[in-house]
Structures are given as C-alpha cells and as structure tokens.
Design a protein around this motif. Sequence first.
Motif, mmCIF file in Angstrom:
data_model
loop_
_atom_site.group_PDB
_atom_site.id
_atom_site.type_symbol
_atom_site.label_atom_id
_atom_site.label_comp_id
_atom_site.label_asym_id
_atom_site.label_seq_id
_atom_site.Cartn_x
_atom_site.Cartn_y
_atom_site.Cartn_z
ATOM 1 N N TYR A 14 0.816 -1.216 0.000
ATOM 2 C CA TYR A 14 0.000 0.000 0.000
ATOM 3 C C TYR A 14 0.847 1.264 0.000
ATOM 4 O O TYR A 14 0.610 2.179 -0.784
ATOM 5 N N GLY A 15 1.837 1.332 0.853
ATOM 6 C CA GLY A 15 2.632 2.543 0.981
ATOM 7 C C GLY A 15 3.319 2.951 -0.308
ATOM 8 O O GLY A 15 3.375 4.145 -0.638
ATOM 9 N N LEU A 16 3.817 1.982 -1.059
ATOM 10 C CA LEU A 16 4.481 2.301 -2.322
ATOM 11 C C LEU A 16 3.481 2.824 -3.347
ATOM 12 O O LEU A 16 3.766 3.778 -4.081
ATOM 13 N N ALA A 17 2.303 2.228 -3.390
ATOM 14 C CA ALA A 17 1.264 2.707 -4.323
ATOM 15 C C ALA A 17 0.872 4.142 -3.992
ATOM 16 O O ALA A 17 0.686 4.974 -4.889
ATOM 17 N N LEU A 18 0.745 4.443 -2.706
ATOM 18 C CA LEU A 18 0.415 5.807 -2.289
ATOM 19 C C LEU A 18 1.538 6.761 -2.666
ATOM 20 O O LEU A 18 1.287 7.851 -3.198
ATOM 21 N N ALA A 19 2.775 6.361 -2.419
ATOM 22 C CA ALA A 19 3.923 7.216 -2.735
ATOM 23 C C ALA A 19 3.975 7.547 -4.223
ATOM 24 O O ALA A 19 4.191 8.706 -4.610
ATOM 25 N N LEU A 42 12.806 2.340 -4.519
ATOM 26 C CA LEU A 42 12.149 3.591 -4.159
ATOM 27 C C LEU A 42 12.741 4.757 -4.944
ATOM 28 O O LEU A 42 12.005 5.618 -5.443
ATOM 29 N N GLU A 43 14.041 4.771 -5.056
ATOM 30 C CA GLU A 43 14.702 5.876 -5.767
ATOM 31 C C GLU A 43 14.310 5.912 -7.234
ATOM 32 O O GLU A 43 14.176 6.987 -7.829
ATOM 33 N N GLU A 44 14.110 4.748 -7.832
ATOM 34 C CA GLU A 44 13.674 4.690 -9.236
ATOM 35 C C GLU A 44 12.305 5.330 -9.418
ATOM 36 O O GLU A 44 11.978 5.815 -10.510
ATOM 37 N N GLU A 45 11.505 5.352 -8.364
ATOM 38 C CA GLU A 45 10.178 5.962 -8.421
ATOM 39 C C GLU A 45 10.209 7.436 -7.993
ATOM 40 O O GLU A 45 9.172 8.042 -7.754
ATOM 41 N N LYS A 46 11.433 7.992 -7.881
ATOM 42 C CA LYS A 46 11.641 9.393 -7.496
ATOM 43 C C LYS A 46 11.234 9.673 -6.056
ATOM 44 O O LYS A 46 10.892 10.799 -5.690
#
Length: 267
Positions: A14-19, A42-46
């Motif tokens: 969930y947290g990654l989708a929200l981010a 995470l870094e790849e997703e800015k």
Amino acid sequence: MSIKNISILGCGWYGLALAKELIMLGYHVKGSTTTPEKLSTLEEEKIEAFLINFTADQIDADPAFFNSDVLFICIPPKRNSPELADYPDKIAAILKGINQPATQVVLISSTSVYGDENRTVNELSETTPDTDSGKMVLAAEQILNEKRPDHSTVIRFSGLIGPNRNAGRFFAGKSDIPNGLAPVNLIHQTDAVGIAVKLLQTQAFGKIYNACAPAHPSRTDFYTHAAQKAGLAIPEFIQEKKEWKLVESLNVPQYLDYQFQTDISVA
C-alpha cells in the motif's frame, strides 16, 4: 497550511502505491524501507529513500525522514508472530522520532477494531475487537491519540484487494467454507490510495475514517464471481450467516466527499 512534503513509513504494497500517486501529483515524498535492497526501487520511483529499522524500544532512522508536513504510518502488525504484541510500542517509538510539532500523523489502521457482532458499524460505533491483531491496532490508535491529540488521523481500511491480491485466489477450489451469506467488507487499492490523497487535498485531519467500499455482496457471491473472472475453480460456501459485520463510513462522505472508483458489487 501548505502541504508539500510527505513521509511514508512503510513502502510496502500500500505505501508504495500511495507514494507513486503522490509523486505524480507533485508532492515531495520520503519513503522508508527496512530492506537495503529496496532503496534503489524507491529511488527509481523518485522517492527520497530512507533505511529505517525500529523495535518496541527504539527507532534507528535519519531524523530528516520525519521532517515533513504529514507522516503516514503504513506498517500493519505482523499477525501470527511473536512481534504482534510489540506493535503498539513500535508506534510509540515511531512517534518519538517526530521532530516537528505541527506534523500531521496519519495511522493506517484496520476495521478489525470492530468485532464480528452481527451488526452494522461506523465511526461512532463501539470498538470491540475479537482478534489479537484488532486489539493491537486499537491500542496503537489510542497511543497516537494520546501522544498527538491535535495532530492525529486514523484511516481504518477493510480488506485490501487489488494488484497482486487477486480476490479470486482467496478461496478458489475450496469447499465447505463457512459464513457464505455474510457481507464482505473490502476496498480496492485504487480507492485506498484515493482516500488518502483526498485527505491531503481537503486537509480534513483529526478524524477517524472507515475506508470500505459501499457495496457489500455476500461472501458466496463476491468470491464466486471473482474466481469465475480469474478463470479459477469455483469455491463452495456453506449458506449461513454467522459472526459478521457490515462496515459503513459516516466521515468519508461527510468530510472527504470521496467518490469510489472501483465497484466491487457483482450485480
């Protein structure tokens, strides 16, 4: 207030989708993981990535992570684990790390704080959890409210479904599954993210929100339909209605005016 910086403790399913959604909307997002290998993801997703580990006694984190306008705590308790009992203390340790008095804290909680007492429940209903995880989540909510009474918000999610959580697989091919006539209480990841985004946009902090899809088909109807849709073996339920609840929200429509995107009805 102007909200620009968001910290998300726990960039899991969930947290990654929200981010990712918040990044797309122009927010600066700090995200945490306990796994060094996931920092690059995470870094790849800015996302500004932080390695954070915590126990019931302390938290090992760069203080800069907590320097934000809003902190989302997205770490569910570990069910069926010896660590489950430590969950409220972990939340207390996390709260000690906040270095800005004005930071709003949003705890991702669960509708398991309501027991299966054969009734409809909303945010005004008494919380009587009948599972160990429900009891620990409720204790965490109480700690948050005690430690940050003017800067706390709780979102209680019902069962989460969505990408990589295909509901059709839950009971596929099984038989004699109890409680087939009981209503389901579910929310799709799209709406779980959408409610959090609407909370930020409206700044309607300081409340408890039951986050559950408004449709409540029976377990038989919903999971049979989901299995058929996924091309899986049809489950067989016992046609009974025992130990159930139906989760509704008064606050999501009143304060967020959120319109659900995903229809879980099977009509």
